[in-house]
Design a protein around this motif. Structure first.
Motif, PDB file in Angstrom:
ATOM      1  N   LEU A  40       2.322 -19.046  -8.938  1.00  0.00           N
ATOM      2  CA  LEU A  40       3.000 -19.513  -9.954  1.00  0.00           C
ATOM      3  C   LEU A  40       2.693 -21.311  -9.674  1.00  0.00           C
ATOM      4  N   PRO A  41       1.768 -21.730 -10.141  1.00  0.00           N
ATOM      5  CA  PRO A  41       1.852 -23.359 -10.147  1.00  0.00           C
ATOM      6  C   PRO A  41       2.848 -23.990 -10.605  1.00  0.00           C
ATOM      7  N   ALA A  42       3.325 -25.114  -9.743  1.00  0.00           N
ATOM      8  CA  ALA A  42       4.616 -25.553  -9.947  1.00  0.00           C
ATOM      9  C   ALA A  42       4.331 -26.718 -11.094  1.00  0.00           C
ATOM     10  N   ARG A  43       3.222 -27.060 -11.458  1.00  0.00           N
ATOM     11  CA  ARG A  43       2.824 -27.991 -12.235  1.00  0.00           C
ATOM     12  C   ARG A  43       3.256 -27.739 -13.558  1.00  0.00           C
ATOM     13  N   ARG A  44       3.421 -26.143 -14.005  1.00  0.00           N
ATOM     14  CA  ARG A  44       3.623 -25.860 -15.116  1.00  0.00           C
ATOM     15  C   ARG A  44       4.865 -25.797 -15.631  1.00  0.00           C
ATOM     16  N   THR A  45       5.837 -26.035 -14.589  1.00  0.00           N
ATOM     17  CA  THR A  45       7.233 -26.121 -15.094  1.00  0.00           C
ATOM     18  C   THR A  45       7.754 -27.483 -15.374  1.00  0.00           C
ATOM     19  N   LEU A  46       6.880 -28.544 -15.190  1.00  0.00           N
ATOM     20  CA  LEU A  46       7.136 -29.841 -15.365  1.00  0.00           C
ATOM     21  C   LEU A  46       6.388 -30.402 -16.571  1.00  0.00           C
ATOM     22  N   ARG A  47       6.795 -29.941 -17.843  1.00  0.00           N
ATOM     23  CA  ARG A  47       6.072 -30.367 -18.965  1.00  0.00           C
ATOM     24  C   ARG A  47       7.018 -31.373 -19.790  1.00  0.00           C
ATOM     25  N   PRO A  48       6.457 -32.722 -19.931  1.00  0.00           N
ATOM     26  CA  PRO A  48       7.411 -33.594 -20.524  1.00  0.00           C
ATOM     27  C   PRO A  48       7.521 -33.237 -22.058  1.00  0.00           C
ATOM     28  N   GLN A  49       8.817 -33.286 -22.552  1.00  0.00           N
ATOM     29  CA  GLN A  49       9.032 -32.816 -23.741  1.00  0.00           C
ATOM     30  C   GLN A  49       9.267 -34.163 -24.946  1.00  0.00           C
ATOM     31  N   GLY A  50       8.893 -35.128 -24.343  1.00  0.00           N
ATOM     32  CA  GLY A  50       9.109 -36.463 -25.450  1.00  0.00           C
ATOM     33  C   GLY A  50      10.437 -36.903 -25.280  1.00  0.00           C
ATOM     34  N   LYS A  51      11.275 -36.730 -24.257  1.00  0.00           N
ATOM     35  CA  LYS A  51      12.624 -37.243 -24.268  1.00  0.00           C
ATOM     36  C   LYS A  51      12.879 -38.271 -23.185  1.00  0.00           C
ATOM     37  N   GLY A  52      13.925 -38.988 -23.499  1.00  0.00           N
ATOM     38  CA  GLY A  52      14.180 -40.245 -22.657  1.00  0.00           C
ATOM     39  C   GLY A  52      14.140 -39.766 -21.243  1.00  0.00           C
ATOM     40  N   ARG A  53      13.852 -40.754 -20.297  1.00  0.00           N
ATOM     41  CA  ARG A  53      13.771 -40.547 -18.751  1.00  0.00           C
ATOM     42  C   ARG A  53      14.837 -39.967 -18.222  1.00  0.00           C
ATOM     43  N   TRP A  54      16.143 -40.634 -18.515  1.00  0.00           N
ATOM     44  CA  TRP A  54      17.318 -40.057 -17.905  1.00  0.00           C
ATOM     45  C   TRP A  54      17.747 -39.076 -18.783  1.00  0.00           C
ATOM     46  N   GLN A  55      17.737 -38.566 -19.831  1.00  0.00           N
ATOM     47  CA  GLN A  55      18.019 -37.251 -20.301  1.00  0.00           C
ATOM     48  C   GLN A  55      17.099 -36.330 -19.968  1.00  0.00           C
ATOM     49  N   GLN A  56      15.711 -36.423 -19.706  1.00  0.00           N
ATOM     50  CA  GLN A  56      14.997 -35.346 -18.972  1.00  0.00           C
ATOM     51  C   GLN A  56      15.347 -35.042 -17.739  1.00  0.00           C
ATOM     52  N   LEU A  57      15.814 -36.141 -16.913  1.00  0.00           N
ATOM     53  CA  LEU A  57      16.043 -35.953 -15.526  1.00  0.00           C
ATOM     54  C   LEU A  57      17.639 -35.338 -15.299  1.00  0.00           C
ATOM     55  N   TRP A  58      18.418 -35.401 -16.149  1.00  0.00           N
ATOM     56  CA  TRP A  58      19.722 -34.894 -16.401  1.00  0.00           C
ATOM     57  C   TRP A  58      19.381 -33.250 -16.730  1.00  0.00           C
ATOM     58  N   GLU A  59      18.493 -32.936 -17.665  1.00  0.00           N
ATOM     59  CA  GLU A  59      18.393 -31.603 -18.041  1.00  0.00           C
ATOM     60  C   GLU A  59      17.798 -30.707 -17.185  1.00  0.00           C
ATOM     61  N   MET A  60      16.770 -31.346 -16.498  1.00  0.00           N
ATOM     62  CA  MET A  60      16.005 -30.661 -15.213  1.00  0.00           C
ATOM     63  C   MET A  60      16.258 -31.556 -14.123  1.00  0.00           C
ATOM     64  N   PRO A  61      17.178 -31.516 -13.218  1.00  0.00           N
ATOM     65  CA  PRO A  61      17.290 -32.475 -12.251  1.00  0.00           C
ATOM     66  C   PRO A  61      16.529 -32.571 -11.200  1.00  0.00           C
ATOM     67  N   THR A  62      15.156 -33.013 -11.012  1.00  0.00           N
ATOM     68  CA  THR A  62      14.442 -32.851 -10.072  1.00  0.00           C
ATOM     69  C   THR A  62      13.750 -34.339  -9.725  1.00  0.00           C
ATOM     70  N   LEU A  63      13.391 -34.637  -8.225  1.00  0.00           N
ATOM     71  CA  LEU A  63      13.036 -35.717  -8.005  1.00  0.00           C
ATOM     72  C   LEU A  63      11.422 -35.718  -8.434  1.00  0.00           C
ATOM     73  N   LEU A  64      10.801 -34.505  -8.810  1.00  0.00           N
ATOM     74  CA  LEU A  64       9.409 -34.461  -8.965  1.00  0.00           C
ATOM     75  C   LEU A  64       8.960 -34.923  -9.934  1.00  0.00           C
ATOM     76  N   TRP A  65       9.626 -35.434 -10.800  1.00  0.00           N
ATOM     77  CA  TRP A  65       9.390 -36.006 -12.263  1.00  0.00           C
ATOM     78  C   TRP A  65       8.583 -37.374 -12.042  1.00  0.00           C
ATOM     79  N   GLU A  66       9.037 -38.111 -10.663  1.00  0.00           N
ATOM     80  CA  GLU A  66       8.500 -39.106 -10.312  1.00  0.00           C
ATOM     81  C   GLU A  66       7.310 -39.321  -9.369  1.00  0.00           C
ATOM     82  N   VAL A  67       6.962 -38.280  -8.872  1.00  0.00           N
ATOM     83  CA  VAL A  67       5.714 -38.066  -7.824  1.00  0.00           C
ATOM     84  C   VAL A  67       4.619 -38.491  -8.352  1.00  0.00           C
ATOM     85  N   PRO A  68       4.110 -38.372  -9.839  1.00  0.00           N
ATOM     86  CA  PRO A  68       2.931 -38.919 -10.174  1.00  0.00           C
ATOM     87  C   PRO A  68       2.799 -40.457  -9.969  1.00  0.00           C
TER      88      PRO A  68
END
Length: 702
Positions: A40-68
C-alpha cells in the motif's frame, strides 16, 4: 498519599522504550508496506486538495507533507521519521535531561505522522494507545529536570511543583479505561466462549502469533482454563475501580494484579509492545515510598496524636480486609466457584444473565465517570493546597500560572475521554453532555482519547483459520510460501518476536477470518509477489534464499484457507495439525482479468507516476546506506540488540557513577541539627523551592 516523582520517571522511561521499539519495528517494514513498490504505497495517501497549508496540516496532521522540501518521497520521509524517532527515544531512555517535554512532543508528532499514512497496517488499538500515552507523557515530562530528592519529614515531596501530579493522574485514568472496557466488551459481545468461561481453551492456539509457551498453556486442565477466565474478569472489571481507592495498600494490590495479567499474556503471546505499554501505564499506581525513596522512614511509625487520624489508622486494615473479602465473595458468587475434592479441581460457571449484566453496566457506567471526576477533584484540591505553601510572591505567581494551565488541560482531556469511554454503554453515551461531544469531535483526529476493548470475541472455535499462499510456474505444481512468524509449517515451533510487530503477519490473521474481499490489501500483496518485489518478499522471508521463488517470480499465485490446531502431547517435532478448508484467493497471473478487476475495484491501480527522487542529495544517500546496512537483520534481532545495548550502557553508567560511602554514625551525629522550639513547625512546611520549577529560594529563618 506518598509522592510520585520516581513513578513519573519510570513512566517517562517506559514511554521512551516503547516508542523506541515501535519506531524501530516500523522502520524495518516500511519499504515492503509503504514503498513505491510496496503493498500500500504511502504516497497515495498524501494528495494535495488545493487547501491552505495550515488547513491541510490540521485536517491530516502529518509532518510528511514537508518531506518533498528535503528531496524525499513519502516512504523515505517515513523512514527518516522512524530513524529519528528511534534515536530520540533511545536518548530519552538513557539520558535523564532528554526526558523533556519537547522530546516527547516530537516523539508523539512523529508517530502521529506515521499513523496518518499507515492505513490498515497501522490501525491497531495499541497504536492509538501509544499516541494517547505519548501525549500524556508530553504533559508529565518537566520543562527542566530537577534532582530526585527525599520527601519532607511530614510528607509532601520536596522539589515538587503543585501541578506535578495532575497529568500523571490522567495516566491512571487511561489505565482504568483500558482495563475496564477490555473486560466489559468481552461480555457485551455475547461471545459464547467468554460467557461459558471456555475462551482460554481456544485462545492460546487461535491468537495471532502464539509463543511456544502457548502450546503448554493450551494443554492445561480445562477447570484451570475456566478458572483463569473468571480471574481475568475479576482483574479487568472488578479491580480497576480500586485504582482510585484512598487506601494505598489496595492500590498496590491492584497494581500487582495487573502486572500478573500482563506478564502471563507476554509469556503466551507475541503482542508486540502492547503489554509493555500497559505495564508502563501501571506505574501510575505506584508511589515513591513503595519504590524505596523513603527508605528507613516507615520503620518507626508513630501513632497519630489527633483522634480522627488515630481512628482512620485503625480502620484502614479493616477496610482493606473488607475490600478483599468483597472481591472474594463476588467472584465465588457470580462465577459459582465450587471445590471438587475428589477430582482436585475447581468448577465454575457464569451465574448471571446478559440482561442482568446489561442492567448492571447501565447502572455503573455513569458512577465510574463520577468516581473519576471525584478523584480528579481531589487531585485538584491537593494541588491547590500545595500552591498555598509556596513562598515568595514571584514563585507563587509562576506556580499559579502553571497550575491554571495544567489544571485546565487535565480537566479538558478528562472531559474528552468520557466520550470514547461511554461507547461501551449506548444509553450513557447518549445522555453525555453535548459539550463533551463537541470537544471530542474537535480533537478526534489527533488521537488524544480513544475507545478500547481487546479480544471482544473469541475466533477460531472450530479450528484456527490460516491463509497459506502458494506459487507456481505452470499452474499445476504449487509450492507453499512460508512466512517467518505466522503458523505455516506444522513442524516449526511458534517464534518469539516481542516487542516487534510483523504487521503483514497480523493482517494475514485478520484476513483469514473472512473472504479476501474484506481485505483489499491482499490483492496488492498478490500483485507484488507476481512482480517479485524484493521489499515485499523481505516481509515474508528476510533471508531471500528461503523464499522458494527468489530466483524467478512465480507465474501464478493463489491462496488456500486451512484450519490449524495445536498437536496433542506426545507427538515429537510436531506443533500443529492442519486440514484444508477452502480456496481463499483464486489462481491469478500478471494481466489476468480477475486480478485487474480486483485491483481496479479496490483502487490499487496507481497509474500516476511516482515523484522523482533526488539521488544527488546527501540525505537520500544516507537513508539508502542505513537501509543497506540494516536490511540483512531480522527485525526482532534489531530490537533485542537495542535492548541489549540499553542494558550494557546502563551497567556502564552505574559503574562510572560517583558512589559516595554512607556517612558513619559519628558524622550523622555531628550533622544532625539541634532541635529548637518551633523547629517542628518549620519542618512541617516544605521549603520554598519545593513548589518551584527548577528555581531555588533560600529558606527564611524565624
Amino acid at each position: 498519599m506518598a509522592g510520585s516523582r520516581l513513578p513519573q520517571q519510570l513512566f517517562l522511561q517506559g514511554v521512551a522504550a516503547v516508542f523506541m521499539f515501535a519506531f524501530a519495528s516500523l522502520y524495518m517494514q516500511i519499504p515492503g508496506l509503504y514503498g513505491a513498490e510496496g503493498i500500500l504505497p504511502a504516497r497515495r495517501t498524501l494528495r494535495p486538495q488545493g487547501k491552505g497549508r495550515w488547513q491541510q496540516l490540521w485536517e491530516m496532521p502529518t509532518l510528511l507533507w514537508e518531506v518533498p522540501r528535503l528531496g524525499l518521497d513519502t516512504a523515505q520521509g517515513l523512514e527518516l521519521l522512524s530513524l529519528l524517532g528511534t534515536l530520540l527515544a533511545l536518548g530519552a531512555l538513557l539520558l535523564r535531561p532528554l526526558r523533556h517535554r519537547l522530546t516527547y512532543l516530537l516523539l508523539w508528532a512523529a508517530y502521529l505522522s506515521a499513523y496518518q499514512v499507515g492505513q490498515v497496517f497501522l490501525y491497531f488499538q495499541w497504536d492509538s494507545l501509544l499516541l494517547e500515552t505519548g501525549f500524556l507523557a508530553v504533559l508529565v515530562a518537566p520543562l527542566r529536570q530537577t534532582p530526585l530528592r527525599k520527601q519532607a519529614p511530614q510528607g509532601g515531596p520536596t522539589g515538587a511543583t503543585p501541578h506535578e501530579d495532575l497529568p500523571f493522574w490522567l495516566v491512571r485514568w487511561l489505565l482504568f479505561r483500558l482495563m475496564f472496557a477490555s473486560g466489559v466488551v468481552k461480555l457485551t459481545s455475547r461471545c459464547p466462549a467468554w460467557w461459558g468461561l471456555t475462551a482460554l481453551t481456544y485462545h492460546y492456539e487461535t491468537q495471532c502469533l502464539p509463543t511456544p509457551a502457548a502450546w503448554f498453556a493450551h494443554h492445561l486442565p480445562v477447570w484451570l482454563q475456566r478458572l483463569s477466565v473468571a480471574a481475568t474478569f475479576l482483574i479487568e472489571i472488578a479491580v480497576p475501580p480500586l485504582f482510585f481507592a484512598p487506601l494505598r495498600r489496595v492500590r498496590l494490590a491492584a497494581f500487582y494484579s495487573q502486572v500478573l495479567l500482563q506478564v502471563l499474556i507476554i509469556i503466551t503471546g507475541n503482542y508486540n509492545f502492547f503489554n509493555l505499554l500497559t505495564l508502563v501505564l501501571c506505574t501510575s499506581l505506584l508511589d515513591d515510598k513503595h519504590l524505596g525513596v523513603e527508605r528507613g522512614r516507615g520503620r518507626r511509625t508513630k501513632m497519630p496524636t489527633s483522634w480522627p487520624k488515630a481512628l482512620l489508622t485503625m480502620l484502614a486494615p479493616l477496610l482493606e480486609l473488607a475490600v478483599y473479602g468483597l472481591l472474594a465473595y463476588g467472584t465465588t458468587h457470580y462465577f459459582s466457584l465450587e471445590m471438587d475434592w475428589e477430582q482436585r479441581a475447581i468448577h465454575s460457571r457464569t451465574n448471571f444473565t446478559f440482561h442482568q449484566f446489561s442492567q448492571w453496566l447501565k447502572a455503573v457506567t455513569l458512577p465510574t465517570m463520577w468516581l473519576g471526576g471525584a478523584s480528579l477533584t481531589w487531585e485538584l484540591l491537593t494541588a491547590l493546597w500545595r500552591w498555598t505553601q509556596v513562598r515568595g510572591w514571584l514563585w507563587k505567581l509562576w506556580s499559579a500560572v502553571q497550575l491554571s494551565i495544567f489544571g485546565m488541560a487535565t480537566v479538558a482531556l478528562f472531559t474528552v475521554s468520557l466520550v470514547p469511554y461511554s461507547y461501551m454503554e449506548p444509553g450513557t453515551h447518549g445522555r453525555l453532555w453535548t459539550g463533551a461531544h463537541r470537544l471530542f469531535g474537535a480533537v478526534e483526529h489527533l488521537q488524544l482519547a480513544n475507545s478500547y476493548g481487546l479480544f471482544r470475541r473469541m475466533t477460531g472455535l472450530g479450528g484456527r483459520p490460516e491463509v497459506v499462499l502458494e506459487g507456481s510456474y505452470d499452474g499445476h505444481h504449487w509450492t507453499e510460501i512460508e512466512f517467518m512468524y505466522k503458523p505455516g509449517n506444522t513442524s516449526r515451533p511458534p517464534p518469539i518476536v516481542t516487542p516487534h510487530q510483523p504487521r503483514l503477519d497480523w493482517q494475514m490473521w485478520f484476513a483469514a477470518l473472512g473472504p479476501h474481499t474484506h481485505s483489499p490489501w491482499f490483492t496488492g500483496l498478490v500483485l507484488r509477489l507476481l512482480q517479485g518485489q524484493e521489499s515485499v518478499i523481505r516481509l515474508i522471508q528476510n533471508d531471500l534464499t528461503r523464499y522458494p521463488f527468489h530466483k524467478q517470480p512465480p507465474t501464478y499465485v493463489r491462496a488456500q484457507r486451512y484450519k490449524y490446531w495445536f498437536s496433542p502431547p506426545g507427538e515429537q517435532h510436531q506443533w500443529w495439525h492442519r486440514q484444508w478448508a477452502e480456496q481463499f484467493f483464486p489462481p491469478v497471473a500478471l494481466g489476468d482479468p480477475t486480478l485487474e478487476t480486483l485491483l481496479a475495484q479496490f483502487g490499487l491501480q496507481d497509474k500516476s507516476p511516482p515523484r522523482p527522487r533526488s539521488t544527488s542529495s546527501l540525505l537520500p544517500q544516507a537513508l539508502h546506506w542505513v537501509r543497506t546496512q540494516l536490511s540483512p537483520l531480522k527485525a526482532p534481532t534489531l530490537l533485542w540488540g537495542l535492548l541489549a545495548a540499553v542494558g550494557a550502557i546502563r551497567v556502564v553508567q552505574a559503574l562510572l557513577a560517583p558512589n559516595s560511602p554512607p556517612p558513619s554514625r559519628e558524622e550523622k551525629h555531628k550533622a544532625a541539627p539541634k532541635k529548637e522550639p518551633g523547629a517542628a513547625g518549620e519542618q512541617a512546611t516544605p521549603a520554598p523551592d519545593s513548589c518551584s520549577s527548577g528555581a531555588r529560594t533560600p529558606r527564611r529563618k524565624k
